[in-house]
Design an enzyme around this catalytic site. Structure first.
Site, PDB file in Angstrom:
ATOM      1  N   CYS A   1       0.826  -1.220   0.000  1.00 43.35           N
ATOM      2  CA  CYS A   1       0.000   0.000   0.000  1.00 43.35           C
ATOM      3  C   CYS A   1       0.858   1.267   0.000  1.00 43.35           C
ATOM      4  CB  CYS A   1      -0.919  -0.046   1.228  1.00 43.35           C
ATOM      5  SG  CYS A   1      -1.851   1.458   1.519  1.00 43.35           S
TER       6      CYS A   1
ATOM      7  N   CYS B   1      -0.180   3.932   2.531  1.00 42.50           N
ATOM      8  CA  CYS B   1       0.249   3.536   3.876  1.00 42.50           C
ATOM      9  C   CYS B   1       1.678   4.011   4.137  1.00 42.50           C
ATOM     10  CB  CYS B   1       0.183   2.023   4.042  1.00 42.50           C
ATOM     11  SG  CYS B   1      -1.462   1.323   3.873  1.00 42.50           S
TER      12      CYS B   1
END
Length: 81
Positions: free
Chosen positions: A11, A14
């Site tokens: 991700c 993230c």
């Protein structure tokens, strides 16, 4: 109180959020949970997307959360609420 940051290695948002959190002086312990490595913990908190940050009390009861990336000022405002 502590923060639990739910994320995943694949991700990109993230990773951006982690960089923002690393640059801040967050007043709470911040634990990271990789949803691919600990799906039970993600399910426990009903995580449906990453990144998600959950503020929990000493017993692990959710107080509030946000989903997605935020700037330092947005996170600080969220913490101050």
């Amino acid at each position: 109180m502590k923060l639990i940051k739910f994320s995943a290695g694949w991700c990109q948002p993230c990773k951006r959020l982690q960089a923002v959190l690393d640059a801040m002086d967050v007043p709470y312990q911040c634990d990271g949970v990789d949803i691919d490595k600990d799906p039970a913990k993600a399910a426990q908190y009903g995580i449906r997307g990453v990144p998600t940050v959950v503020l929990v009390d000493a017993e692990g009861v959710e107080q509030k959360r946000f989903v997605g990336t935020k700037s330092q000022s947005q996170i600080q405002e969220w913490l101050d609420e």
